[in-house]
Design a protein around this motif. Sequence first.
Motif, PDB file in Angstrom:
ATOM      1  N   HIS A 209       0.825  -1.213   0.000  1.00  0.00           N
ATOM      2  CA  HIS A 209       0.000   0.000   0.000  1.00  0.00           C
ATOM      3  C   HIS A 209       0.860   1.264   0.000  1.00  0.00           C
ATOM      4  CE1 HIS A 209      -4.098  -1.425   0.052  1.00  0.00           C
ATOM      5  NE2 HIS A 209      -3.780  -2.349   0.952  1.00  0.00           N
ATOM      6  N   LEU A 210       2.018   1.210   0.623  1.00  0.00           N
ATOM      7  CA  LEU A 210       2.906   2.377   0.569  1.00  0.00           C
ATOM      8  C   LEU A 210       3.360   2.652  -0.865  1.00  0.00           C
ATOM      9  CD1 LEU A 210       5.140   1.882   3.741  1.00  0.00           C
ATOM     10  CD2 LEU A 210       3.600   3.800   3.309  1.00  0.00           C
ATOM     11  N   ARG A 211       3.489   1.605  -1.675  1.00  0.00           N
ATOM     12  CA  ARG A 211       3.909   1.769  -3.068  1.00  0.00           C
ATOM     13  C   ARG A 211       2.746   2.046  -4.012  1.00  0.00           C
ATOM     14  NH1 ARG A 211       6.870  -3.006  -1.755  1.00  0.00           N
ATOM     15  NH2 ARG A 211       5.303  -4.197  -2.911  1.00  0.00           N
ATOM     16  N   ASP A 212       1.544   1.788  -3.565  1.00  0.00           N
ATOM     17  CA  ASP A 212       0.364   1.897  -4.426  1.00  0.00           C
ATOM     18  C   ASP A 212       0.140   3.365  -4.822  1.00  0.00           C
ATOM     19  OD1 ASP A 212      -2.195   1.982  -5.562  1.00  0.00           O
ATOM     20  OD2 ASP A 212      -2.959   0.414  -4.246  1.00  0.00           O
ATOM     21  N   PRO A 213       0.049   3.667  -6.124  1.00  0.00           N
ATOM     22  CA  PRO A 213      -0.165   5.058  -6.550  1.00  0.00           C
ATOM     23  C   PRO A 213      -1.521   5.622  -6.123  1.00  0.00           C
ATOM     24  CG  PRO A 213      -0.285   3.561  -8.419  1.00  0.00           C
ATOM     25  CD  PRO A 213       0.237   2.762  -7.282  1.00  0.00           C
ATOM     26  N   GLY A 214      -2.448   4.763  -5.727  1.00  0.00           N
ATOM     27  CA  GLY A 214      -3.754   5.248  -5.290  1.00  0.00           C
ATOM     28  C   GLY A 214      -3.825   5.579  -3.809  1.00  0.00           C
ATOM     29  N   THR A 215      -2.776   5.273  -3.073  1.00  0.00           N
ATOM     30  CA  THR A 215      -2.755   5.534  -1.634  1.00  0.00           C
ATOM     31  C   THR A 215      -2.778   7.033  -1.349  1.00  0.00           C
ATOM     32  OG1 THR A 215      -1.637   3.464  -1.081  1.00  0.00           O
ATOM     33  CG2 THR A 215      -1.328   5.294   0.441  1.00  0.00           C
ATOM     34  N   LEU A 216      -3.420   7.394  -0.261  1.00  0.00           N
ATOM     35  CA  LEU A 216      -3.492   8.793   0.165  1.00  0.00           C
ATOM     36  C   LEU A 216      -2.764   8.977   1.486  1.00  0.00           C
ATOM     37  CD1 LEU A 216      -7.229   9.610  -0.648  1.00  0.00           C
ATOM     38  CD2 LEU A 216      -5.204  10.262  -1.971  1.00  0.00           C
ATOM     39  N   PHE A 217      -2.254  10.198   1.695  1.00  0.00           N
ATOM     40  CA  PHE A 217      -1.512  10.516   2.906  1.00  0.00           C
ATOM     41  C   PHE A 217      -2.116  11.756   3.565  1.00  0.00           C
ATOM     42  CE2 PHE A 217       1.245   7.919   0.416  1.00  0.00           C
ATOM     43  CZ  PHE A 217       1.985   7.184   1.330  1.00  0.00           C
ATOM     44  N   VAL A 218      -2.319  11.662   4.879  1.00  0.00           N
ATOM     45  CA  VAL A 218      -2.838  12.781   5.669  1.00  0.00           C
ATOM     46  C   VAL A 218      -1.646  13.458   6.332  1.00  0.00           C
ATOM     47  CG1 VAL A 218      -4.427  13.490   7.492  1.00  0.00           C
ATOM     48  CG2 VAL A 218      -4.936  11.458   6.114  1.00  0.00           C
ATOM     49  N   PRO A 219      -1.228  14.625   5.844  1.00  0.00           N
ATOM     50  CA  PRO A 219      -0.047  15.271   6.423  1.00  0.00           C
ATOM     51  C   PRO A 219      -0.368  15.997   7.730  1.00  0.00           C
ATOM     52  CG  PRO A 219      -0.928  16.635   4.674  1.00  0.00           C
ATOM     53  CD  PRO A 219      -1.793  15.397   4.721  1.00  0.00           C
ATOM     54  N   VAL A 220       0.549  15.912   8.663  1.00  0.00           N
ATOM     55  CA  VAL A 220       0.469  16.658   9.920  1.00  0.00           C
ATOM     56  C   VAL A 220       1.766  17.443  10.048  1.00  0.00           C
ATOM     57  CG1 VAL A 220       0.244  16.525  12.424  1.00  0.00           C
ATOM     58  CG2 VAL A 220      -0.978  14.884  10.979  1.00  0.00           C
ATOM     59  N   TRP A 221       1.640  18.709  10.319  1.00  0.00           N
ATOM     60  CA  TRP A 221       2.808  19.577  10.454  1.00  0.00           C
ATOM     61  C   TRP A 221       2.698  20.369  11.746  1.00  0.00           C
ATOM     62  CZ3 TRP A 221       3.378  25.103   9.992  1.00  0.00           C
ATOM     63  CH2 TRP A 221       4.717  25.533   9.937  1.00  0.00           C
ATOM     64  N   ARG A 222       3.535  20.008  12.710  1.00  0.00           N
ATOM     65  CA  ARG A 222       3.589  20.716  13.991  1.00  0.00           C
ATOM     66  C   ARG A 222       2.204  20.847  14.606  1.00  0.00           C
ATOM     67  NH1 ARG A 222       8.381  25.023  12.100  1.00  0.00           N
ATOM     68  NH2 ARG A 222       9.781  23.346  11.383  1.00  0.00           N
ATOM     69  N   SER A 223       1.529  19.686  14.651  1.00  0.00           N
ATOM     70  CA  SER A 223       0.192  19.523  15.242  1.00  0.00           C
ATOM     71  C   SER A 223      -0.918  20.205  14.447  1.00  0.00           C
ATOM     72  CB  SER A 223       0.158  20.041  16.696  1.00  0.00           C
ATOM     73  OG  SER A 223       1.030  19.269  17.506  1.00  0.00           O
ATOM     74  N   ARG A 224      -0.626  20.586  13.207  1.00  0.00           N
ATOM     75  CA  ARG A 224      -1.633  21.204  12.356  1.00  0.00           C
ATOM     76  C   ARG A 224      -1.970  20.291  11.190  1.00  0.00           C
ATOM     77  NH1 ARG A 224      -2.188  27.057  12.566  1.00  0.00           N
ATOM     78  NH2 ARG A 224      -1.307  27.769  14.535  1.00  0.00           N
ATOM     79  N   ASN A 225      -3.185  20.434  10.697  1.00  0.00           N
ATOM     80  CA  ASN A 225      -3.667  19.632   9.578  1.00  0.00           C
ATOM     81  C   ASN A 225      -3.786  20.485   8.320  1.00  0.00           C
ATOM     82  OD1 ASN A 225      -5.268  18.358  12.172  1.00  0.00           O
ATOM     83  ND2 ASN A 225      -4.594  16.795  10.728  1.00  0.00           N
ATOM     84  N   LEU A 226      -3.661  19.830   7.178  1.00  0.00           N
ATOM     85  CA  LEU A 226      -3.735  20.536   5.894  1.00  0.00           C
ATOM     86  C   LEU A 226      -5.195  20.635   5.451  1.00  0.00           C
ATOM     87  CD1 LEU A 226      -1.968  21.848   3.732  1.00  0.00           C
ATOM     88  CD2 LEU A 226      -1.909  19.632   2.552  1.00  0.00           C
TER      89      LEU A 226
END
Length: 312
Positions: free
Chosen positions: A31-48
Amino acid sequence: MSLPFRGNPYSGSPLDRASDRRDDPAFVAGHLRDPGTLFVPVWRSRNLMRLGPDGAEAVLLSASMATLLGVAERPWALLGLDRGRAVFAVDLSAEDDPLASMDGLEGAAFADLREAAGLLPAPEAAILAHARALMHWRSRQRFCGACGAACEPRSAGHVMLCTGCGASHFPRTDPAVIMLVTCRVEGEERALLAHNRRFPVARMFSTLAGFVEPGESLEEAVAREVREEAGVRVGAVRYHSSQPWPFPSSIMLGFVAEAADPTLMLDAEEIAEARWFSRDDLREPERVGIRLPRPDSIARRLILDWVEQVQR
């Protein structure tokens, strides 16, 4: 008050957490290699997110974007599956400006999740809350609390294994009780709300709350906190609902408690003011000079359910 029939903010995630597949390296790596996978980024306790006057939306990264950011070298964890598509959280806090090299994210910015209270669709808010809480734990479990050695992630980011003594550390959630206390005052049922000295908003009145102590049941925690903060002894304690509260890592356990005597003896160090309010008072809080808690809080839910006398 009957049991509630609707969920609280930050609950109700649509993801299948796939906990039975976290220890399958091939499953996770695929799943990490799957091009369809999505990622939820967290930056210094903040969400995008993209925030607008009419609403908000969560912004997730595609697999190609995540690859550019070097996800493999960053703290990450599998959140779950959305109809077979994997969703991971990734912590980008080490970057000063993680969006600088990313195209296609116009209008997106990292923001405090609470700024979007009531604006995000409920499923998206739940996913962002999940990611925020898990990445907060990862950032604070880099070393073993038993021997001090470094920890390494296991189980798709849900276990931190000590490289020294071999202890396994799991995500921590701190239980806190939050309760609406009611009492008959001059023949009318009223609710106790208080202004805590730590509240950032002037004239905001909310329900009482506190963390559960070791060796204490939830009902005992309710009774102790009410007695300590307001000097009121409660009898019947009834469960209402719960809410994930990733600010930073709690679960709020909501109750309604009944008091026989409305006499207040406040903890002056903790509570600036407390009053008994009628339902009419809380239907028009401005009229009585107060503000209610944030709309994304279970405190607000407890108050409004009591005011509306919600039925299942």
